[in-house]
Design a protein around this motif. Structure first.
Motif, PDB file in Angstrom:
ATOM      1  N   HIS A  35     -31.280   4.282  15.473  1.00 55.37           N
ATOM      2  CA  HIS A  35     -32.592   3.869  15.026  1.00 55.37           C
ATOM      3  C   HIS A  35     -32.702   4.796  14.068  1.00 55.37           C
ATOM      4  O   HIS A  35     -33.653   4.745  12.883  1.00 55.37           O
ATOM      5  CB  HIS A  35     -33.526   3.414  15.722  1.00 55.37           C
ATOM      6  N   GLY A  36     -32.023   6.073  14.474  1.00 57.87           N
ATOM      7  CA  GLY A  36     -32.030   7.071  12.877  1.00 57.87           C
ATOM      8  C   GLY A  36     -33.842   8.142  13.154  1.00 57.87           C
ATOM      9  O   GLY A  36     -34.121   8.154  11.968  1.00 57.87           O
ATOM     10  N   SER A  91     -31.762  -4.616  20.194  1.00 55.57           N
ATOM     11  CA  SER A  91     -31.602  -4.341  18.909  1.00 55.57           C
ATOM     12  C   SER A  91     -32.418  -4.963  17.953  1.00 55.57           C
ATOM     13  O   SER A  91     -33.734  -5.909  18.015  1.00 55.57           O
ATOM     14  CB  SER A  91     -30.546  -5.136  18.257  1.00 55.57           C
ATOM     15  N   ILE A  92     -32.563  -3.568  17.099  1.00 61.66           N
ATOM     16  CA  ILE A  92     -33.957  -4.219  15.979  1.00 61.66           C
ATOM     17  C   ILE A  92     -33.900  -3.495  14.934  1.00 61.66           C
ATOM     18  O   ILE A  92     -32.516  -2.989  14.921  1.00 61.66           O
ATOM     19  CB  ILE A  92     -35.211  -3.270  16.742  1.00 61.66           C
ATOM     20  N   ASN A  93     -34.512  -4.259  14.036  1.00 60.92           N
ATOM     21  CA  ASN A  93     -34.469  -4.432  12.391  1.00 60.92           C
ATOM     22  C   ASN A  93     -34.951  -2.373  11.908  1.00 60.92           C
ATOM     23  O   ASN A  93     -35.422  -2.257  12.509  1.00 60.92           O
ATOM     24  CB  ASN A  93     -35.018  -4.782  11.347  1.00 60.92           C
ATOM     25  N   ARG A  94     -33.983  -2.432  12.459  1.00 59.49           N
ATOM     26  CA  ARG A  94     -33.681  -0.357  11.663  1.00 59.49           C
ATOM     27  C   ARG A  94     -34.853  -0.132  10.368  1.00 59.49           C
ATOM     28  O   ARG A  94     -34.404  -0.615   9.487  1.00 59.49           O
ATOM     29  CB  ARG A  94     -32.309  -0.013  11.518  1.00 59.49           C
ATOM     30  N   PRO A  95     -35.266   0.788  10.274  1.00 59.68           N
ATOM     31  CA  PRO A  95     -36.691   0.549   9.132  1.00 59.68           C
ATOM     32  C   PRO A  95     -35.707   1.932   8.299  1.00 59.68           C
ATOM     33  O   PRO A  95     -34.684   1.842   8.586  1.00 59.68           O
ATOM     34  CB  PRO A  95     -37.553   1.311  10.190  1.00 59.68           C
ATOM     35  N   ARG A 141     -43.460  -0.079  14.150  1.00 60.76           N
ATOM     36  CA  ARG A 141     -43.624   0.307  15.441  1.00 60.76           C
ATOM     37  C   ARG A 141     -44.183  -0.369  16.872  1.00 60.76           C
ATOM     38  O   ARG A 141     -43.935  -0.406  17.723  1.00 60.76           O
ATOM     39  CB  ARG A 141     -46.084   1.054  15.355  1.00 60.76           C
ATOM     40  N   ASP A 142     -44.327  -1.497  15.967  1.00 60.27           N
ATOM     41  CA  ASP A 142     -44.458  -3.198  17.377  1.00 60.27           C
ATOM     42  C   ASP A 142     -42.813  -3.063  17.304  1.00 60.27           C
ATOM     43  O   ASP A 142     -43.197  -3.803  18.639  1.00 60.27           O
ATOM     44  CB  ASP A 142     -44.823  -3.953  16.616  1.00 60.27           C
ATOM     45  N   ARG A 143     -41.803  -3.412  17.002  1.00 60.74           N
ATOM     46  CA  ARG A 143     -41.039  -3.313  17.531  1.00 60.74           C
ATOM     47  C   ARG A 143     -40.802  -2.777  18.427  1.00 60.74           C
ATOM     48  O   ARG A 143     -39.294  -2.522  19.118  1.00 60.74           O
ATOM     49  CB  ARG A 143     -39.344  -3.710  16.465  1.00 60.74           C
ATOM     50  N   ILE A 144     -40.349  -1.334  17.923  1.00 59.75           N
ATOM     51  CA  ILE A 144     -39.573   0.068  18.476  1.00 59.75           C
ATOM     52  C   ILE A 144     -40.868  -0.170  20.234  1.00 59.75           C
ATOM     53  O   ILE A 144     -40.382   0.602  21.068  1.00 59.75           O
ATOM     54  CB  ILE A 144     -40.314   1.460  17.937  1.00 59.75           C
TER      55      ILE A 144
END
Length: 268
Positions: free
Chosen positions: A90-91, A256-260, A223-226
């Protein structure tokens, strides 16, 4: 002498499983008034706890101390691989915190090695009311705030810091319902963080894992995803720490989440 008496009481209760003050007197030759006073001291410190009328057992705090190796080094060895993988994916910087005494400290940080800029939260104590890592712990460890007279003592680090006790209590309710805590520019302008306790109860409730980033990157959606990712990681790591099942820390990875979008803020 005082410490010897306290130790005798703990040994007696530990060996019997449960004991009354009369049992303690019979096994230690302590006068009843002294035994009662010392038992109350141990209850107040969390080393003994009442289990029935007049009966006492070893307290949760003492069990937590002796159950397993929860030293900083042991915790970091277990948790760091999961944080490292999450950080690379996620950088962003991911961190581990724990309650120490009546404070919460960040004890380990993993940072991305991907060429993406990031915000580093630093190590050390965090205010109980103005950082996600400490609010995540405080929400599930009510004794952390119970003995404090908080009114008028909640320092405002920015205009977004919660300084009213009732506002802090309401946020802790939200954290318990949602499972993770947020800090949105409450300790430093432009900086956000999200953290989740490793468990609702037991030793895991005194520890949290989290991630930090700029306000531009850590949007409400991010923030919700993380936060949900951290909750999943926390469940896996908590099972490992509790020894319920053998979990390879390398497999306690976030979903897996969508990386901001990558932050343009330089590391600090």
């Amino acid at each position: 002498m005082h410490l010897d008496r306290l130790t005798l009481i703990l040994e007696t209760v530990g060996q019997k499983g449960e004991a009354t003050v009369a049992d303690i007197c019979a096994h230690t030759d302590l006068p009843r008034p002294s035994a009662y006073r010392l038992v109350q001291e141990l209850v107040g410190a969390g080393l003994l706890e009442p289990v029935a009328r007049g009966r006492f057992a070893l307290g949760t705090r003492l069990k937590r101390i002796v159950r397993s190796d929860h030293s900083d080094a042991a915790l970091i060895e277990i948790v760091a691989p999961a944080l490292r993988q999450a950080s690379a994916e996620h950088g962003a910087a991911f961190f581990l915190s724990r309650q120490r005494g009546r404070a919460v400290e960040i004890i380990h940080v993993e940072t991305p090695d991907t060429g993406v800029s990031f915000l580093h939260p630093g190590l050390g104590k965090r205010p109980l009311h103005a950082c996600s890592c400490s609010k995540a712990v405080a929400a599930f460890s009510p004794d952390l705030l119970a003995s404090k007279t908080l009114e008028g003592r909640l320092k405002a680090y920015t205009e977004f810091t919660l300084t009213r006790v009732e506002d802090l209590a309401a946020e802790l309710d939200v954290i318990r319902a949602r499972g993770y805590a947020e800090c949105v520019e409450e300790i430093e302008r432009g900086m956000c963080s999200v953290a989740a306790p490793l468990a609702d109860t037991g030793p895991g409730a005194t520890m949290s894992i989290g991630a930090t980033g700029s306000i531009r990157v850590f949007t409400p959606e991010a923030r919700d995803r993380i936060g949900n990712v951290l909750c999943g990681m926390a469940r896996d790591l908590s099972r490992h720490l509790a020894g319920v099942e053998a979990v390879d820390p390398a497999t306690a990875t976030p979903r897996s989440i969508n990386r901001p979008a990558a932050s343009g803020t330089a590391a600090k």
